[in-house]
Scaffold this motif. Structure first.
Motif, short mmCIF file in Angstrom:
data_model
loop_
_atom_site.label_atom_id
_atom_site.label_comp_id
_atom_site.label_asym_id
_atom_site.label_seq_id
_atom_site.Cartn_x
_atom_site.Cartn_y
_atom_site.Cartn_z
N LEU A 1 0.84 -1.21 0.00
CA LEU A 1 0.00 0.00 0.00
C LEU A 1 0.87 1.25 0.00
O LEU A 1 0.62 2.20 -0.77
CB LEU A 1 -0.90 0.01 1.24
CG LEU A 1 -2.14 -0.88 1.20
CD1 LEU A 1 -2.77 -0.99 2.57
CD2 LEU A 1 -3.15 -0.32 0.20
N ILE A 2 1.90 1.26 0.85
CA ILE A 2 2.76 2.44 0.92
C ILE A 2 3.51 2.62 -0.40
O ILE A 2 3.58 3.73 -0.95
CB ILE A 2 3.75 2.33 2.11
CG1 ILE A 2 2.97 2.32 3.43
CG2 ILE A 2 4.74 3.47 2.10
CD1 ILE A 2 3.80 2.02 4.66
N ALA A 3 4.04 1.51 -0.92
CA ALA A 3 4.79 1.59 -2.19
C ALA A 3 3.88 2.08 -3.32
O ALA A 3 4.28 2.94 -4.12
CB ALA A 3 5.36 0.22 -2.53
N SER A 4 2.65 1.56 -3.37
CA SER A 4 1.71 2.00 -4.42
C SER A 4 1.39 3.47 -4.23
O SER A 4 1.28 4.22 -5.22
CB SER A 4 0.41 1.18 -4.35
OG SER A 4 0.69 -0.16 -4.37
N GLY A 5 1.21 3.90 -2.99
CA GLY A 5 0.93 5.32 -2.70
C GLY A 5 2.05 6.22 -3.20
O GLY A 5 1.80 7.23 -3.87
N ILE A 6 3.28 5.81 -2.92
CA ILE A 6 4.43 6.63 -3.35
C ILE A 6 4.53 6.69 -4.87
O ILE A 6 4.70 7.76 -5.46
CB ILE A 6 5.74 6.07 -2.75
CG1 ILE A 6 5.75 6.27 -1.23
CG2 ILE A 6 6.96 6.74 -3.37
CD1 ILE A 6 6.88 5.56 -0.51
N LEU A 7 4.37 5.54 -5.52
CA LEU A 7 4.50 5.52 -6.99
C LEU A 7 3.39 6.31 -7.68
O LEU A 7 3.64 7.04 -8.65
CB LEU A 7 4.51 4.07 -7.49
CG LEU A 7 5.85 3.35 -7.41
CD1 LEU A 7 5.70 1.88 -7.76
CD2 LEU A 7 6.89 4.00 -8.34
N THR A 8 2.17 6.16 -7.17
CA THR A 8 1.07 6.90 -7.80
C THR A 8 1.21 8.41 -7.51
O THR A 8 0.92 9.24 -8.37
CB THR A 8 -0.32 6.42 -7.31
OG1 THR A 8 -0.29 6.32 -5.89
CG2 THR A 8 -0.69 5.09 -7.88
N TRP A 9 1.70 8.74 -6.31
CA TRP A 9 1.93 10.16 -5.97
C TRP A 9 2.98 10.74 -6.92
O TRP A 9 2.80 11.83 -7.48
CB TRP A 9 2.38 10.26 -4.51
CG TRP A 9 2.62 11.64 -4.01
CD1 TRP A 9 1.69 12.54 -3.60
CD2 TRP A 9 3.90 12.30 -3.88
NE1 TRP A 9 2.29 13.71 -3.20
CE2 TRP A 9 3.65 13.58 -3.36
CE3 TRP A 9 5.22 11.93 -4.13
CZ2 TRP A 9 4.67 14.51 -3.11
CZ3 TRP A 9 6.24 12.84 -3.88
CH2 TRP A 9 5.96 14.10 -3.37
N ALA A 10 4.08 9.99 -7.12
CA ALA A 10 5.15 10.47 -8.00
C ALA A 10 4.63 10.63 -9.43
O ALA A 10 4.97 11.59 -10.13
CB ALA A 10 6.31 9.49 -7.98
N ARG A 11 3.78 9.69 -9.85
CA ARG A 11 3.20 9.77 -11.21
C ARG A 11 2.28 11.00 -11.31
O ARG A 11 2.27 11.68 -12.34
CB ARG A 11 2.44 8.48 -11.50
CG ARG A 11 1.73 8.39 -12.83
CD ARG A 11 2.72 8.27 -13.98
NE ARG A 11 2.04 8.39 -15.27
CZ ARG A 11 1.75 9.53 -15.86
NH1 ARG A 11 2.10 10.69 -15.29
NH2 ARG A 11 1.15 9.55 -17.04
N ALA A 12 1.52 11.28 -10.23
CA ALA A 12 0.61 12.44 -10.22
C ALA A 12 1.40 13.74 -10.25
O ALA A 12 1.01 14.71 -10.92
CB ALA A 12 -0.29 12.39 -8.99
#
Lengths: 350, 273
Positions: free
Chosen positions: B197-208
């Motif tokens: 969950l944390i890894a997905s949050g970071i990657l999607t945040w970086a993509r955003a």
């Protein structure tokens, strides 16, 4: 009492066909079957983890077929234990009690009692990832027993343990069952486990129950060849004469073979002797002649990674087994004279 | 005997050649990316850089980017958790169709997605939403919606692989211990999925943070209004202010590095059972 009536279900590659079983209160019931027989599916059905259209499961007078797992009052120990890795040992044990909103004093009492009973008190603050196989098994048992279940379901609980730990835990499981009296359903592919632990047993093969009974009933009277193969095709010797010879021993004469055994309550009518419990030697073994016999090899057949030999001793045709490599080393041929040594402790008496 | 030895040497040589070829390719690509970043330095005037960093326009862009990316990443993760769980754990009719449709935003050009959103807000339903609920077209909520549209599919994909990796036995055991399906999910599956969950949050945040195409199409590129960092780069390049654009690029690179370093730290401390 648990009653399984006409249960048929298919889960992935595994299926059960028309299962009918009755498991009595406080009974230690073992389901014996090879890999792929559907043992785990059966235990998962009892736990309420699969929906099925055909069949019913009753607990005492209640039909629990549609009751969800959380309301079945069962304790479940899966094969790999599935301890929660994000919780320590104590938190794993209290998980079920907290999920059921038990009062804190009950939770503390249960943890102390179970930790003492299962000898895991020093482990309570440990991370579950650091536990050995045997320790994990005890913690998984404590977690399953914490909610005081009416039925305990054990899925191959000893299969991932080394021989010595498994042997010790077999005794522990039996002791625990006698102390707590929880109706237990234990599935395994291990014959020794079944013999040592079961009050009654069922033989399951390709999703079908082949035979139900006490271990002695199944071993002495396998209903068909499948069961006989699964329980190790025992040699059944009928005793013509039994006479005491003192020192708590008796001599049983079975078809010309004189076997010396400890005195049994209720007499001896039949002896079951598993092929794996007969040693074969091409030379006369040293030492006393007790329970050692001369015979002639009448047939040799390969059986999986073993060689099965038929040996005529007196009027009996005994089946014995040897690993392939040892068989080749010994270079045994049909009509050859060989010596048989019986493992006395592994004899089963009826 | 000799034949065996020469045969072995041949094997070792070809193995080394293969290793050397693949590592050379890796090194070349690394140089390519480092070279691109270093080329920015030639256009960097450090005085301009500092004055740019403290300028109201760039401070506005940084704040807007971080806030919108955080909101859209949080919304994407919240929406992706149940969706990814459903795809990972349940079988239902049309599952493969749904799975394919959810992959579309990953492969479709973000401009096309932004244009589709813009068209939607010109339909009667879209216009009702614009009037009754919130204004999206050429407004800040439009940035969040554009980012959400682009990153949610990525969040679902990442979380699906997380849920795929969780043994269903944990949930089953928790059910027998007294948890309902929902409680088992909350008390067992989510804690087991924490790292994912944390890894997905970071990657999607970086993509955003780096999202441009859909954002500029739906929310526009209005200075000090819908000006995220990528939009600021675009506006400054369009105004031929390369030094300012380079300063903003460095800010974006810094934010991305923070995200990637955090991700690496999580991946080295994940559970090993």
């Amino acid at each position: 009492m648990i009653e399984i009536k006409n249960l048929s279900v298919r889960v992935g590659d595994f299926s059960l066909r028309d299962i009918n079983l009755t498991i009595n209160d406080r009974e230690y019931f073992v389901v014996l079957g090879p890999t792929g027989a559907g043992k785990t599916v059966l235990i998962e059905c009892l736990a309420g983890l699969h929906h099925f259209r055909h069949g019913e499961i009753w607990l005492d007078d209640a039909d629990i077929t549609a009751v969800p797992p959380e309301q079945r009052q069962i304790g479940y120990v899966p094969q790999d234990y599935a301890l929660f890795p994000f919780l320590n040992v104590a938190e794993n044990i209290t998980f079920g009690l907290k999920a059921r909103h038990a009062p804190p004093e009950t939770i503390n009492d249960q943890v102390t009692t179970l930790a003492h009973l299962l000898h895991i008190s020093p482990l309570l603050n440990r991370n579950v990832r650091t536990l050995s196989g045997g320790e994990k098994q005890r913690v998984a048992l404590a977690r399953a027993l914490a909610t005081s279940p009416r039925i305990l379901l054990l899925d191959e609980p000893l299969s991932s343990l080394d021989v010595r730990t498994a042997k010790y835990l077999r005794l522990e499981l039996r002791r625990l069952h006698e102390e707590l009296g929880v109706t237990t359903v234990h599935v395994t592919h291990d014959l020794i486990e079944t013999e040592e632990m079961a009050d009654r047993m069922a033989v399951l093969n390709t999703g079908h129950v082949e035979q139900i009974g006490t271990p002695a009933e199944v071993f002495f009277n396998p209903r068909n060849e499948t069961v006989a193969d699964l329980v190790g095709t025992p040699n059944i010797l009928t005793c013509d004469q039994v006479k005491p010879i003192g020192h708590g021993l008796v001599e049983a004469v079975c078809g010309g073979m004189s076997i010396v055994l400890p005195l049994q309550d209720g007499g001896i009518r039949k002896i079951a002797l598993f092929p794996r419990d007969i040693y074969i030697s091409t030379t006369k073994p040293p030492g006393p002649e007790l329970n050692r016999f001369k015979g002639v090899v009448t047939d040799i057949q390969p059986f999986s990674s073993l060689m099965r030999l038929k040996v005529r001793v007196g009027k009996n045709q005994l089946l014995a087994e040897l690993p392939q490599d040892i068989f080749e080393e010994m270079d045994i041929k049909t009509d050859q004279e060989v010596f048989l040594i019986l493992k006395l402790r592994r004899l089963r008496i009826h | 005997m000799d034949f065996g030895r020469s045969h072995n040497w041949k094997g070792i040589t070809s193995e080394r050649a293969f290793k050397a070829a693949t590592i050379s390719c890796l090194v070349l690509l690394t140089f390519f990316f480092v070279g691109i970043v270093l080329s920015l330095v030639t256009y960097t005037n450090w005085e301009t850089m500092i004055s740019t960093l403290v300028s109201p326009e760039i401070i506005f862009a940084i704040k807007l980017t971080v806030i919108t990316a955080t909101i859209s990443a949080a919304l994407a993760i919240l929406a992706a958790i149940p969706a990814a769980y459903a795809i990972s754990k349940f079988n239902f009719p049309g599952k493969s169709v749904v799975d394919t449709i959810l992959d579309l935003p990953i492969v479709i050009s973000p401009i096309a997605l932004g244009a589709a959103l813009l068209v939607f807000f010109n339909t009667p339903l879209g216009m009702i939403i614009e009037v009754k609920i919130a204004r999206f077209v050429f407004e800040v909520p439009g940035i969040i919606l554009a980012q959400f549209t682009v990153i949610t599919a990525l969040a679902i994909r990442l979380l699906k692989s997380t849920f795929d990796g969780i043994d269903p036995r944990y949930e089953q055991v928790s059910r027998t211990l007294g948890c309902s399906k929902l409680k088992a999910f909350m008390k067992v599956t989510l804690p087991l999925a924490k790292d994912g969950l944390i890894a997905s949050g970071i990657l999607t945040w970086a993509r955003a943070i780096g999202e441009f195409g859909a954002t500029v199409t739906l929310a526009g590129a209005t200075k000090m209004k819908t000006e995220t960092l990528p939009v600021a780069i675009y506006l400054n390049l369009a105004a031929a202010d390369v030094e300012k654009a380079v300063a903003v690029i460095f800010i974006l690179i810094a934010l991305s590095l923070v995200a990637l370093i955090s991700l690496r730290k999580i991946s080295t401390t994940r559970y090993h059972l």
